[in-house]
Enzyme design. Structure first.
Site, PDB file in Angstrom:
ATOM      1  N   HIS A 162      -3.425   7.064   1.916  1.00 34.69           N
ATOM      2  CA  HIS A 162      -3.783   5.769   1.346  1.00 34.69           C
ATOM      3  C   HIS A 162      -5.167   5.399   1.860  1.00 34.69           C
ATOM      4  O   HIS A 162      -5.466   5.546   3.052  1.00 34.69           O
ATOM      5  CB  HIS A 162      -2.750   4.720   1.775  1.00 34.69           C
ATOM      6  N   CYS A 191       0.819  -1.233   0.000  1.00 35.89           N
ATOM      7  CA  CYS A 191       0.000   0.000   0.000  1.00 35.89           C
ATOM      8  C   CYS A 191       0.840   1.265   0.000  1.00 35.89           C
ATOM      9  O   CYS A 191       0.344   2.343  -0.324  1.00 35.89           O
ATOM     10  CB  CYS A 191      -0.959  -0.006   1.185  1.00 35.89           C
ATOM     11  N   ASN A 233     -10.115  -0.224  -1.130  1.00 34.80           N
ATOM     12  CA  ASN A 233      -8.658  -0.099  -0.985  1.00 34.80           C
ATOM     13  C   ASN A 233      -8.005  -0.692  -2.235  1.00 34.80           C
ATOM     14  O   ASN A 233      -8.060  -1.902  -2.446  1.00 34.80           O
ATOM     15  CB  ASN A 233      -8.228  -0.850   0.284  1.00 34.80           C
TER      16      ASN A 233
HETATM   17  N1  COA Z   1     -18.813  -9.232   7.157  1.00 35.35           N
HETATM   18  C1  COA Z   1     -19.379  -9.593   8.305  1.00 35.35           C
HETATM   19  N2  COA Z   1     -18.707  -9.993   9.376  1.00 35.35           N
HETATM   20  C2  COA Z   1     -17.361 -10.017   9.293  1.00 35.35           C
HETATM   21  C3  COA Z   1     -16.687  -9.649   8.125  1.00 35.35           C
HETATM   22  C4  COA Z   1     -17.467  -9.247   7.019  1.00 35.35           C
HETATM   23  N3  COA Z   1     -16.924  -8.870   5.859  1.00 35.35           N
HETATM   24  N4  COA Z   1     -15.373  -9.771   8.336  1.00 35.35           N
HETATM   25  C5  COA Z   1     -15.204 -10.196   9.588  1.00 35.35           C
HETATM   26  N5  COA Z   1     -16.422 -10.353  10.177  1.00 35.35           N
HETATM   27  C6  COA Z   1     -16.703 -10.790  11.543  1.00 35.35           C
HETATM   28  C7  COA Z   1     -15.631 -11.643  12.126  1.00 35.35           C
HETATM   29  O1  COA Z   1     -15.802 -12.986  11.765  1.00 35.35           O
HETATM   30  C8  COA Z   1     -15.825 -11.420  13.616  1.00 35.35           C
HETATM   31  O2  COA Z   1     -16.884 -12.237  14.044  1.00 35.35           O
HETATM   32  P1  COA Z   1     -16.823 -12.923  15.514  1.00 35.35           P
HETATM   33  O3  COA Z   1     -16.764 -11.770  16.478  1.00 35.35           O
HETATM   34  O4  COA Z   1     -18.078 -13.692  15.561  1.00 35.35           O
HETATM   35  O5  COA Z   1     -15.580 -13.738  15.506  1.00 35.35           O
HETATM   36  C9  COA Z   1     -16.302  -9.967  13.682  1.00 35.35           C
HETATM   37  O6  COA Z   1     -16.796  -9.641  12.372  1.00 35.35           O
HETATM   38  C10 COA Z   1     -15.230  -9.008  14.069  1.00 35.35           C
HETATM   39  O7  COA Z   1     -14.080  -9.292  13.285  1.00 35.35           O
HETATM   40  P2  COA Z   1     -12.774  -8.477  13.408  1.00 35.35           P
HETATM   41  O8  COA Z   1     -11.801  -8.987  12.381  1.00 35.35           O
HETATM   42  O9  COA Z   1     -12.368  -8.394  14.831  1.00 35.35           O
HETATM   43  O10 COA Z   1     -13.328  -7.057  12.916  1.00 35.35           O
HETATM   44  P3  COA Z   1     -12.713  -5.630  13.150  1.00 35.35           P
HETATM   45  O11 COA Z   1     -13.655  -4.817  13.920  1.00 35.35           O
HETATM   46  O12 COA Z   1     -11.275  -5.696  13.551  1.00 35.35           O
HETATM   47  O13 COA Z   1     -12.735  -5.062  11.662  1.00 35.35           O
HETATM   48  C11 COA Z   1     -11.336  -4.747   9.762  1.00 35.35           C
HETATM   49  C12 COA Z   1     -12.065  -5.736  10.623  1.00 35.35           C
HETATM   50  C13 COA Z   1     -10.634  -5.536   8.686  1.00 35.35           C
HETATM   51  C14 COA Z   1     -12.367  -3.826   9.116  1.00 35.35           C
HETATM   52  C15 COA Z   1     -10.361  -3.923  10.614  1.00 35.35           C
HETATM   53  O14 COA Z   1      -9.563  -4.764  11.405  1.00 35.35           O
HETATM   54  C16 COA Z   1      -9.465  -3.048   9.793  1.00 35.35           C
HETATM   55  O15 COA Z   1      -9.914  -2.154   9.101  1.00 35.35           O
HETATM   56  N6  COA Z   1      -8.172  -3.294   9.852  1.00 35.35           N
HETATM   57  C17 COA Z   1      -7.214  -2.542   9.032  1.00 35.35           C
HETATM   58  C18 COA Z   1      -7.262  -3.156   7.686  1.00 35.35           C
HETATM   59  C19 COA Z   1      -6.556  -2.427   6.635  1.00 35.35           C
HETATM   60  O16 COA Z   1      -6.509  -1.221   6.604  1.00 35.35           O
HETATM   61  N7  COA Z   1      -5.994  -3.191   5.715  1.00 35.35           N
HETATM   62  C20 COA Z   1      -5.398  -2.672   4.578  1.00 35.35           C
HETATM   63  C21 COA Z   1      -3.941  -2.592   4.731  1.00 35.35           C
HETATM   64  S1  COA Z   1      -3.352  -1.034   4.488  1.00 35.35           S
END
Ligand code: COA
Length: 333
Positions: free
Chosen positions: A260, A114, A290
């Site tokens: 980004h 990224c 993204n």
């Molecule tokens: N739809 C519905 N539920 C989802 C899901 C989706 N697309 N993806 C994950 N879940 C669920 C998980 O299974 C989990 O369920 P559980 O509590 O029953 O186990 C729950 O939602 C929470 O998951 P978690 O991964 O803890 O979510 P989060 O609040 O951390 O959000 C991201 C996930 C990916 C949005 C967040 O971590 C994030 O934005 N991280 C940075 C990512 C990023 O910027 N990446 C690019 C690199 S630059």
């Protein structure tokens, strides 16, 4: 010493719009979950037979060249960032060079995920500052949609990523009031496996690609979303402040921040930490998701298209991504 100036910007996104509701056909997710956690409403997916990584990059580059009033023949070097190249090797820069009829001109393929575009911009800026080249074409292009696992197992990453390309033309200048002021690059390999795709890796026994590797999910994106989030919010702020301090500037001097497009919550956090208003930050993640290395140049080119870049403005580019990598660039527009 020569300086470099961005004299052309362009971007290309595929026509194929995939809404959050479209994703519910393939995986258990919801528009509400995706919007609340990421801000994304829709993204673009490439159309097989029409778009390739390099054709999107070429389309963005043609626009950037037209904006700069240059032809492909005027460009001295291509620096091309992608983690989703058309071939395993050679890199997509070669294919775009061929497409644009720039035979014989040097091409540099980089990854850096990224942060790829900001790294590529820095490389091109150094070439121009050193006097080695007078013009450069800097590109970020990604096709993520063919890599991501669109089943429920891959939903934590599949909902985030989209496809597209952006490009910038850099030209040598002597004018310190209209130039790239400085670039700042960082990496920390201790976190390499927090966001990565293991296969097709070369350090494997036997053949590089086996049925087991596919079944074990080694070709899918693995992301520790929480770890990425926590590091991103710290590193974005750090690298932006580093650029400002280096140049005796303050956050209040920034006219436009082009981050980004990782997650709207990350952008909002960084914006608040810097005390910037919503109108001072470019966010298009809602429409494009993204797009990894393409996200900064698409956002910058769109900001230009929308009349948000004014003469003499202080523009800050910032990125964070897999590696981990993080980087910033300060530009006097
Ligand atoms: N739809 C519905 N539920 C989802 C899901 C989706 N697309 N993806 C994950 N879940 C669920 C998980 O299974 C989990 O369920 P559980 O509590 O029953 O186990 C729950 O939602 C929470 O998951 P978690 O991964 O803890 O979510 P989060 O609040 O951390 O959000 C991201 C996930 C990916 C949005 C967040 O971590 C994030 O934005 N991280 C940075 C990512 C990023 O910027 N990446 C690019 C690199 S630059």
């Amino acid at each position: 010493m020569a300086l470099s100036r961005i004299t052309g910007l362009g971007y290309y996104v595929p026509d194929n719009v995939i809404t959050n509701n479209d994703l519910t056909k393939w995986m258990e997710t919801s528009d509400e979950w995706i919007q609340e956690r990421t801000g994304i409403r829709e993204r673009r997916y490439f159309e097989y037979g029409k778009d390739t990584n390099y054709s999107m990059a070429a389309a963005a580059s043609r626009q950037a060249l037209e904006h700069a009033g240059l032809t492909p023949g005027d460009i001295d070097v291509i620096v091309y960032a992608t983690i989703t190249p058309d071939y395993f090797f050679p890199g997509s820069a070669f294919l775009m060079q061929r497409e644009l009829g720039m035979d014989g001109k040097p091409v540099i393929d980089i990854r850096e995920q990224c942060s790829g575009f900001v790294y590529a911009l820095s490389i091109a800026d150094q070439f121009i500052k050193s006097g080695m080249y007078k013009t450069a074409l800097v590109v970020g292009s990604e096709i993520q949609s063919s890599w991501i696992d669109k089943s429920t197992a891959g939903r934590n990453t599949a909902v985030i990523f989209g496809d597209g390309a952006g490009a910038a033309v850099l030209t040598a200048t002597e004018d310190p009031q209209h130039c790239i002021i400085s670039t700042h690059l960082h990496a920390d390999g201790r976190y390499a496996e927090e966001l990565f795709v293991r296969e097709p890796g070369s350090s494997r026994p036997g053949r590089t690609i086996t049925k087991e590797m596919i079944e074990e999910g080694g070709f899918n994106v693995y992301m520790n979303g929480n770890a990425v989030f926590k590091h991103a919010i710290v590193r974005f702020g750090e690298v932006i402040r580093e650029a400002l301090e280096k140049n005796g500037l303050e956050a209040g001097d920034i006219d436009l921040l082009v981050p980004h497009q990782a997650n709207i919550r990350i952008s909002d956090y960084v914006r608040q930490q810097l005390g910037l208003s919503e109108s001072q930050v470019v966010n298009n993640i809602q429409r494009f998701g993204n797009t990894t290395a393409a996200s900064v140049p698409i956002a910058l080119a769109e900001a230009f298209e929308n009349g948000r870049l004014h003469d003499g403005n202080l523009i800050c580019l910032a990125a964070f991504g897999s590696g981990f990598t993080w980087a910033s660039a300060l530009i006097r527009w």
